[in-house]
Scaffold this motif. Sequence first.
Motif, PDB file in Angstrom:
ATOM      1  N   GLU A  43       1.836 -15.744   7.147  1.00 18.71           N
ATOM      2  CA  GLU A  43       1.173 -14.182   7.565  1.00 18.71           C
ATOM      3  C   GLU A  43       1.201 -13.687   5.917  1.00 18.71           C
ATOM      4  O   GLU A  43       2.149 -13.731   5.388  1.00 18.71           O
ATOM      5  N   ASN A  44       0.551 -12.513   5.903  1.00 21.92           N
ATOM      6  CA  ASN A  44       0.765 -11.445   4.938  1.00 21.92           C
ATOM      7  C   ASN A  44       1.870 -10.775   4.728  1.00 21.92           C
ATOM      8  O   ASN A  44       2.376 -10.378   6.127  1.00 21.92           O
ATOM      9  N   PHE A  45       2.475 -10.340   3.800  1.00 22.45           N
ATOM     10  CA  PHE A  45       3.481  -9.537   3.666  1.00 22.45           C
ATOM     11  C   PHE A  45       3.272  -8.383   2.837  1.00 22.45           C
ATOM     12  O   PHE A  45       2.838  -8.727   1.658  1.00 22.45           O
ATOM     13  N   HIS A  46       3.039  -7.194   3.188  1.00 21.39           N
ATOM     14  CA  HIS A  46       2.668  -6.012   2.547  1.00 21.39           C
ATOM     15  C   HIS A  46       4.061  -5.132   2.093  1.00 21.39           C
ATOM     16  O   HIS A  46       4.950  -5.005   2.704  1.00 21.39           O
ATOM     17  N   PHE A  47       3.572  -4.941   0.554  1.00 24.37           N
ATOM     18  CA  PHE A  47       4.636  -4.009   0.083  1.00 24.37           C
ATOM     19  C   PHE A  47       4.102  -3.167  -1.073  1.00 24.37           C
ATOM     20  O   PHE A  47       2.907  -3.663  -1.696  1.00 24.37           O
ATOM     21  N   ASP A  48       4.818  -2.267  -1.623  1.00 20.27           N
ATOM     22  CA  ASP A  48       4.524  -1.640  -2.629  1.00 20.27           C
ATOM     23  C   ASP A  48       5.691  -1.251  -3.540  1.00 20.27           C
ATOM     24  O   ASP A  48       6.758  -0.947  -2.981  1.00 20.27           O
ATOM     25  N   ILE A  49       5.573  -0.792  -4.816  1.00 23.62           N
ATOM     26  CA  ILE A  49       6.590  -0.342  -5.583  1.00 23.62           C
ATOM     27  C   ILE A  49       6.084   0.825  -6.333  1.00 23.62           C
ATOM     28  O   ILE A  49       6.331   0.831  -7.459  1.00 23.62           O
ATOM     29  N   ASN A  50       5.371   1.689  -5.627  1.00 23.13           N
ATOM     30  CA  ASN A  50       4.957   3.027  -6.246  1.00 23.13           C
ATOM     31  C   ASN A  50       6.082   3.989  -6.303  1.00 23.13           C
ATOM     32  O   ASN A  50       6.982   3.889  -5.414  1.00 23.13           O
ATOM     33  N   THR A  51       6.254   4.975  -7.183  1.00 27.59           N
ATOM     34  CA  THR A  51       7.256   5.963  -7.480  1.00 27.59           C
ATOM     35  C   THR A  51       6.664   6.983  -6.564  1.00 27.59           C
ATOM     36  O   THR A  51       5.443   6.958  -6.272  1.00 27.59           O
ATOM     37  N   ASP A  52       7.571   7.907  -6.284  1.00 29.00           N
ATOM     38  CA  ASP A  52       7.374   8.853  -5.458  1.00 29.00           C
ATOM     39  C   ASP A  52       6.027   9.895  -5.678  1.00 29.00           C
ATOM     40  O   ASP A  52       5.145  10.286  -4.929  1.00 29.00           O
ATOM     41  N   GLN A  53       5.954   9.955  -7.224  1.00 24.90           N
ATOM     42  CA  GLN A  53       4.875  10.806  -7.595  1.00 24.90           C
ATOM     43  C   GLN A  53       3.604  10.200  -7.132  1.00 24.90           C
ATOM     44  O   GLN A  53       2.503  10.677  -6.951  1.00 24.90           O
ATOM     45  N   MET A  54       3.338   8.902  -7.296  1.00 26.30           N
ATOM     46  CA  MET A  54       2.338   8.032  -6.905  1.00 26.30           C
ATOM     47  C   MET A  54       1.921   7.929  -5.677  1.00 26.30           C
ATOM     48  O   MET A  54       0.811   8.087  -5.007  1.00 26.30           O
ATOM     49  N   LYS A  55       2.998   7.933  -4.681  1.00 29.68           N
ATOM     50  CA  LYS A  55       2.797   8.273  -3.404  1.00 29.68           C
ATOM     51  C   LYS A  55       2.412   9.472  -3.117  1.00 29.68           C
ATOM     52  O   LYS A  55       1.479   9.542  -2.040  1.00 29.68           O
ATOM     53  N   GLY A  56       2.765  10.475  -3.663  1.00 29.09           N
ATOM     54  CA  GLY A  56       2.218  11.757  -3.536  1.00 29.09           C
ATOM     55  C   GLY A  56       0.885  12.083  -3.560  1.00 29.09           C
ATOM     56  O   GLY A  56      -0.160  12.864  -2.923  1.00 29.09           O
ATOM     57  N   PHE A  57       0.061  11.184  -4.310  1.00 31.24           N
ATOM     58  CA  PHE A  57      -1.477  11.227  -4.452  1.00 31.24           C
ATOM     59  C   PHE A  57      -1.949  10.919  -2.961  1.00 31.24           C
ATOM     60  O   PHE A  57      -3.102  11.410  -2.923  1.00 31.24           O
ATOM     61  N   LEU A  58      -1.326  10.189  -2.285  1.00 34.76           N
ATOM     62  CA  LEU A  58      -1.901   9.767  -0.895  1.00 34.76           C
ATOM     63  C   LEU A  58      -1.321  10.341   0.228  1.00 34.76           C
ATOM     64  O   LEU A  58      -1.698  10.015   1.051  1.00 34.76           O
ATOM     65  N   ARG A  59      -0.742  11.515  -0.034  1.00 35.00           N
ATOM     66  CA  ARG A  59      -0.006  12.164   1.185  1.00 35.00           C
ATOM     67  C   ARG A  59      -1.184  12.285   2.113  1.00 35.00           C
ATOM     68  O   ARG A  59      -0.993  12.526   3.120  1.00 35.00           O
ATOM     69  N   ALA A  60      -2.297  13.000   1.838  1.00 34.83           N
ATOM     70  CA  ALA A  60      -3.403  13.435   2.630  1.00 34.83           C
ATOM     71  C   ALA A  60      -3.621  12.472   3.616  1.00 34.83           C
ATOM     72  O   ALA A  60      -4.153  12.716   4.899  1.00 34.83           O
ATOM     73  N   HIS A  61      -3.540  11.123   3.293  1.00 38.10           N
ATOM     74  CA  HIS A  61      -4.189  10.010   4.193  1.00 38.10           C
ATOM     75  C   HIS A  61      -2.909   9.342   4.802  1.00 38.10           C
ATOM     76  O   HIS A  61      -3.294   8.343   5.670  1.00 38.10           O
ATOM     77  N   THR A  62      -1.592   9.637   4.591  1.00 37.17           N
ATOM     78  CA  THR A  62      -0.470   8.924   5.538  1.00 37.17           C
ATOM     79  C   THR A  62       0.276   9.924   6.129  1.00 37.17           C
ATOM     80  O   THR A  62       0.829  10.711   5.566  1.00 37.17           O
ATOM     81  N   PRO A  63      -0.162   9.953   7.586  1.00 34.00           N
ATOM     82  CA  PRO A  63       0.583  11.084   8.338  1.00 34.00           C
ATOM     83  C   PRO A  63       2.048  11.019   8.210  1.00 34.00           C
ATOM     84  O   PRO A  63       2.974  11.940   8.057  1.00 34.00           O
ATOM     85  N   HIS A  64       2.575   9.983   8.461  1.00 32.41           N
ATOM     86  CA  HIS A  64       4.088   9.554   8.092  1.00 32.41           C
ATOM     87  C   HIS A  64       4.292   8.155   7.894  1.00 32.41           C
ATOM     88  O   HIS A  64       3.524   7.441   7.888  1.00 32.41           O
ATOM     89  N   THR A  65       5.624   8.007   7.327  1.00 35.72           N
ATOM     90  CA  THR A  65       5.772   6.590   6.866  1.00 35.72           C
ATOM     91  C   THR A  65       7.101   6.017   7.780  1.00 35.72           C
ATOM     92  O   THR A  65       8.120   6.717   7.866  1.00 35.72           O
ATOM     93  N   ASP A  66       6.674   4.891   8.434  1.00 35.69           N
ATOM     94  CA  ASP A  66       7.721   4.327   9.043  1.00 35.69           C
ATOM     95  C   ASP A  66       8.888   3.435   8.350  1.00 35.69           C
ATOM     96  O   ASP A  66       8.246   2.880   7.340  1.00 35.69           O
ATOM     97  N   ALA A  67      10.132   3.304   8.667  1.00 39.70           N
ATOM     98  CA  ALA A  67      11.009   2.614   7.707  1.00 39.70           C
ATOM     99  C   ALA A  67      10.498   1.351   7.597  1.00 39.70           C
ATOM    100  O   ALA A  67      10.884   0.593   6.451  1.00 39.70           O
ATOM    101  N   SER A  68      10.139   0.452   8.713  1.00 41.26           N
ATOM    102  CA  SER A  68       9.760  -0.775   8.718  1.00 41.26           C
ATOM    103  C   SER A  68       8.666  -1.346   7.780  1.00 41.26           C
ATOM    104  O   SER A  68       8.567  -2.078   7.281  1.00 41.26           O
TER     105      SER A  68
END
Length: 1884
Positions: free
Chosen positions: A233-258
């Motif tokens: 199956e697919n394994f999803h991951f990313d190595i974005n910095t916090d600054q880059m993740k900030g660009f998408l804050r509006a679209h991610t209500p919350h982030t689960d640890a898993s």
Amino acid sequence: MPQAYEAVEPVDLDEFLMSQLRSGDAELMQELGEFPDDDLGVELMERECRTLRPSVPEEGVELDPHVRDCVQSYTQPWLVVSRRSIPRHHFLSLLRAEFEIFRLNIQKEKSPSLAELCDDTARTTLTSSDFNLRALQPDRRVENLLRFSSPEELDRFNLEARSSNRYGELFGLYPPTDEDAVAIRPIPDCPKEHFGQRILVKCFSFYRFDIEIEPLFATMALYDLKEKKKISENFHFDINTDQMKGFLRAHTPHTDASTLARSAIFSISYPSPDIYLVIKIEKVLQQGEIGDCAEPYMVLKESDAAKNREKLEKLKNQAEGFCQRLGRYRMPFAFATVNIMSAINSTLERDTSKGTMEKKGLPRRNSDRFSMMEDNYILSGFKPALTVYCVCRQEGERLSDEDLFKFLADIKRSSGYLKLEVSPVPETVPGCLSPELIPVKPVSEKNPRPVKEVLEFPSSEVYVPHNIYRNLLYVYPLRLNLTNRLTSARNITVKIQFMSGEDPSCAMPVIFGKSSGPEFLREVYTPVTYHNRSPDFYDEIKICLPARLTEKHHLLLTFYHISCHVSVMTSLPSLQWLPMLNNDRLQTGQQCLPIILDKLPVNYSLHSPEVQSTISHLHLERFFTLCHALEGKTMFPIRVGDEKISENMFEHELKLSIISLSSSGLEPLVLFLHQVLDKLFRLIMQPMVIAGQTANLAQIAFESVVSVVNSLHNSQELAKDHQGRNCLLATYLYFVFRLPDTQHEIHTTGTVGTLTRATATTVGFMLLQSRIRSSSNPDIPAPQSPDDTEVTNILGKLFHEELALQMVVSTGVCREYVYKYAWFFFELLVSCKPALAVLEVSHIRCIVDELEQAEKVNISLAFFLYDLMSLMDRGFVFQLVKNYCNQMAAKSVNISTLISMRLEFLRVLCSHEHYLNLSLFFSSPASAPASPSLSTSSQNSSSCSFQDNKIAAMFDLSQDFKQRHYLTGLLLTELSTALDMESEGGRVQQKAISATYSLLCAHDLDQRCSRPEVKAKIAALYLPLVGIIIDSINYLDFTGTLDLIVAFSPWAKVLDYGSLVVHDSSLKRDHAGKTTNMLTAETSRNLLMCFLWIIKNADQNLVQRWTVDMPSSQLNRLLELLTICISCFEYRVKTLQSLTQALQKSQQAKARLEEALLGGIGARGQMMKRVGGNDRTLGQRENLRWRKDLTQWRQTNDRQDKSKAELDQEAIISGNLATETNLIVLDLLEMIVQAVPLADCKDNVVGGVLRVLLHSLTCNQSSTFLSHCFSTLRALIVKFGELLFEEEAEQCADLCQKVLHYCSSCVDGNRSQACATLYLIMRYSYSSASNFSRVKMQVTMSLASLVGKSSDIHEEHLRRSFRTILAYAEEDTEMQSTQLPSQVDELLRNLNSILSDTVKMKEFQKDPEMLMDLMYRIAKGYQTSPDLRLTWLQNMAEKHSSRKCFTESAMCLVHAAALVAEYLSMLEDHKYLPVGSVTFQNISPNVLEESAVSDDILSPDEDGVCSGRYFTENGLVGLLEQAAELFSNGGLYEAVNEVYKVIVPILEAHRDFRKLTSTHDKLQRAFENIIQKGHKRMFGTYFRVGFYGSKFGDLDEQEFIYKEPGITHLPEISHRLENFYSQCFGDEVLEMIKDSTPVDRKKLNPNKVYIQITFVEPFFDDYEMKDRLTNFEKNFNLRRFMYTTPFTKSGRPRGELNEQYKRKTILTTMHAFPYIKTRINVIQKEEFDLTPIEVAIEDMQKKTRELAEATHREKPDAVMLQMVLQGSVTATVNQGPLEVAQVFLNEIPADPKLFRHHNKLRLCFKEFILRCGEAVEKNKQLITPDQKEYQQEMKKNYNKLRENLRPMLERKIPELYKPIIKPRIENRDSFKRHSLRRTQDENS
């Protein structure tokens, strides 16, 4: 079939126990006859769960019956029936036994260097024999040596010493053999979730493009290029910095640890080089094609950041805008591929030592050990690899998987790269999540970033039953085509939702989220391909399905167009849905859905769209559905798939579905195996009421079980254990199977604990005593709660009876399979209930005809009966065993097959935990009370009251024994029959011995049997085995295992094998004359271990009584058996170096042994010859088996890389084993000797025992054993001294030699024991037998031969021993008044002087010539002591032979024979005997030395002098025959004739025509050799060697003639001596003188040593040449040698012809060659010089001789002739014949003294020219046509030479032809005149 082979009627066990109880030893009975209640136990084993909580459906949902069954099956605990086993013990505390061989090895390593030896100061001279013994300190004396009041007291003392510190468990020291793996049913592996080979992938600085301007996301999955499949199956991951993740804050209500994981564990079931890890990278949707979006990454570089800052800022802002507007949509961007194998291999290349990427046949599926299906790879042992991969950009047109597979073959590069680490998965990974996101143990406390396990989609089937609840659905949108639709949509995405109803709020949060976001989502969007109306998708949507699906569950797909300018999502007028269920079945497979442009209809989810789908697993589904219908209260009609089934058709359909089960695919059958079998067993047991009628489905269900079992066994994909049982079925029976319970589920009631409690029976002391229950009816259960009992009994009874019935009534193919896989059904039966009388014996009878199948049934039945022993009346089970064995025998099978099968059957039964009790071992009849005392006096005790025949009977396999000890009797019958088998029995014998061996091993290591009295009882049970082993002595191979060093067995001498075998006719022959075959060495060892164990543990009085009554032939065989035991278990040095040496030695020794045995070729000889073939090598291969074992010291001798610790441990164990086995033999010998007073054939017995003891002393022994062995020897001397010294003279000599050998031991204890023994021998021979002179002689000769033969005598230890013996003599108060002390003193002085010579010998061990000189001197020193001189001559002969100097060796023996002849001629005057040494002078004039032994020195009557076996006529003949053999080996065939001239008269006088035949035969061969070999024979080459320099000591200024082998060149001997002496003195000190001119001492450097070597030729006077005609005569009896040295008056060696002189040197040696040594001193030297003309005469004579020889050869050789001719006729070079003539013959010399020489030279030339003419003519006859020109040239040259020479040859000196008036007297040496005259004569 032998009568004895039939199985007898067993005794009724329980009856017998009752009767014994009334009479016997109640206490022992209670202890040993008890069968414990809890033999079998049933326990619930909690399943091991990998995850923190088990994976189960959500709470509170009513589950589908099939799901319910599966979940229950996956979560309930295992039900295991376990057998209470007694732990085998225990690790021995081992002492390190001291073996001399250890010390020897250490000392060899420290041997002194040659330089030290040859150093002047270190050298001792030959006079050191006055070494003072009294100055030494004696060793500790053995206490109480002479203080015993009586022999009985001595015996008692020895016995106590022997019994202390012994090992109780013999088998603990000898590793058990591999069980043939019959008697063990392996416990199957516990069912587990399937994993392939796992790798951990960690993502580091992912996609480090040169610029960072926006967030990027990745998925990773495995693809198999060969299978064209996605395999994870697919394994999803990313190595974005916090600054880059900030660009998408509006679209991610919350982030689960898993969702933060960056590492994944992939599982690969079938590794191959075609597996790729594909990483796909996406970015947020933005305006423009993928190429445009990627351009900045390819153009801009981080390094130019300053230049491009503005551009980057602009790009970043742009990206931020897109993220805020279109953050929820993604677009494909780039991808990277990693070949997994190359990632791993790259690390292997870096570190090859750690692991290898092997290509192995790793089996597919779980059949790890069996099928080798295809090439697979092992992914282990590699190091973590940090790998950097290039990233390629995606192309919008090529996004599908098909495109991807094309890409993988041809990868394009682009900018950007990513870093991954690929590593093997460690044992535990903290913080890991399963594919369902359940935490896996151990849970990580600290690590916030989890690791995800990625679910594998194996590329081909995996055959492992399902084990956990997993309910996931994967949806893959593939392709969308809107090109025909009238819309302007170009940027298309699909929204996917999982709905539980039609209302929008019914979207369920069951879709797994991607990286850095929520864990579960209600909707997902596919990535957008910019401006593409028919996009390909590559997304994977993973959905966690609800446990219960309804009609309303469906997937809703909505299609949108995304406008990139403004964030507008236009819903296209197009949607579609896909119901989850179709006919109650989950829809899977590829679906092709039309797009609906209108709105969805009301209640759309109940309609099904027009789809095309595929269906799988029909048979199983149908079966489960119908079974659930039967169990539940279902309303008819029932829907199954697309059809409905009414009530009246139900039974028919159910039967059909049961029958078609086996035709469903193998994979689905295996996946649901546990559920299928459970259902079928329920159907077998449960009568079903269908439509009001009772339907019995048992038979069909049973047949279905049989066919399932068959298809699982037949599958190549599935693993089997070593007994051929299918592993999946074995696991099912062991862990999963439980009685089908119709009333209620098992795990909710308490019946489990009592399932088989009710069946455990006790027939033991308590049971018998109480008589509460019937011993023959074990059905009466143990008390328990009534309702449980009721249920269990009914269930058990019903099920096992139904099952047994079905087995019995089955027919045809089904019946065949039932027997083929009988193990499965038998174990099922045992798992249910033991009242199995139903299974009538008549049905066991069915032995299948196919052998392989019969073997399987045989073992299955054995295990079945084994289980019944714990559950049923054992008398009844024995009856079954008896019937079965006899029915097998009734079948007309080949006997070896029959024995083999019966053995396997019995082996299983005998491995029963209570086998001993079943064999009633505690009732062994007539076992003597184990009395600790063994001495003769105790023999009047109660133990003697047995009638003799009763004792003998205990060692026989009698009818009574077989009945009473039933299983043991059967096993020993098999063993006995196997050993008596004809030629094809090898394998069977091995099996029988192995079974017996394993059984005894089990008793020995069983804690219940550790007490001596119990062991004595067990040993009594096996006494008949002793008889069997003694009878089988002729089949034992005691040459030992692969790495044994074979001790030469004295039995070859002692019990002349030929006669022994013939008299006893113990080699059984059948009518066709076949003989039995030998056992392999390994099997022999096992059988002997059994023998030793019984002897060790049996009641000692009993054994002693048995030996007393033994007939002498039987006793001899017993002694022979003990000798074989000693050889077999001799201690071997366990080092690799010694292993290779041992191998060589054992081969030589084996050859010697076979020679000895084949000498008197009896039946045994014949047998040894035959066995010499392939059988023996087979045995050697098998020998490696026993080392791979389960004990603490796996003796894997086949491994060559063992650590020192392992080697040490092995050495300790084998040392202890050798000691213990030898002590057991010693115990038995003592018993035999102590019984001697009761026996008649006393002398015979004592002699036999002494032989065995002496043999044990020839083997490597530990100090412990030696101290006891010497004690026994001393007891023998004390008790039977007179007998030994009188009767056993030759053995007495052996005894002296062995004891003396141990006097030189470096182990103090061994030395002191040997000294005590030697002193006792002297004392008793002096006092009782008055044979002291004989012992004195024997000791002296022993020392001489010991010293001469062995290179590692430690003289310091021997001296210490002499001092100790002296101390004994001085301290022996009783003997002070006699002559003994002074006699001993004299003897020891004599021995000491012999020893001093050996010190010298040791120094010259590396210098053979010096060594032989020394031995020669020693032998000469014994001129007055014939025995010793003879011994030393033999020592010399042996040394010569070992150096291949056969002629010298023969000469030593001729001298020895002459010595014997001198002695014999003094004794008696027979005409046929040689007259002393004079007779031998034809062989060699040197022999006259031996006549020095004259009457005044030697009085033949003196006791002890010349008493050896050689001083007889036979001895003389023996020596001469050996000499003749050696002469023949050395090629001196003429000497053979001379030797036989002495032998023949003796043989004729003895009328020994047989020997005369062989003698004349040998003579004929010798003469034939002379004729055939003619001139080709090579004799010695001789060199003069001179030594100069004071450092040489005795050798300084000595000259020797050395005899070297034929064709030895000067450089060879020069090199040899130079090497040797430069090692002694150093390269700088030694100088080789290269010429042969006389050496001037004054010119030599005093600090150096010099060696001069010159080639010399034998020299003969004229008169000698008349007698020496043959080549042999010119090379035999040589005393004079000559060499020539050229010189000129000016001092140079060479000059012009007219100034070239030559000096001849003639050397005379002290003795004639060949002699008893290879170098002889030069005693005389003569020299004379030749003038130039004399030199010329010699040269011309030589040339003429060569021409004559070449011309007149019998077989002319053209090449040879032409070479000589060319040197004579065409020689135009300097000093050719013409030149010589011109120099010396051109004018008549002025000096009249030279007239004669001038004339002689002229005559020489005359003859020369004549010979040249003959040669030219001869050449004409020999040439080939192409050489005609050459011949003409030759003739021309000849004519020219003749013409040139004519004037010189015709000119005569007139003075020479005047008449002679008076003789002229010349001053010249007559020798010279003589020699010139000779040449004249020759030439005239």
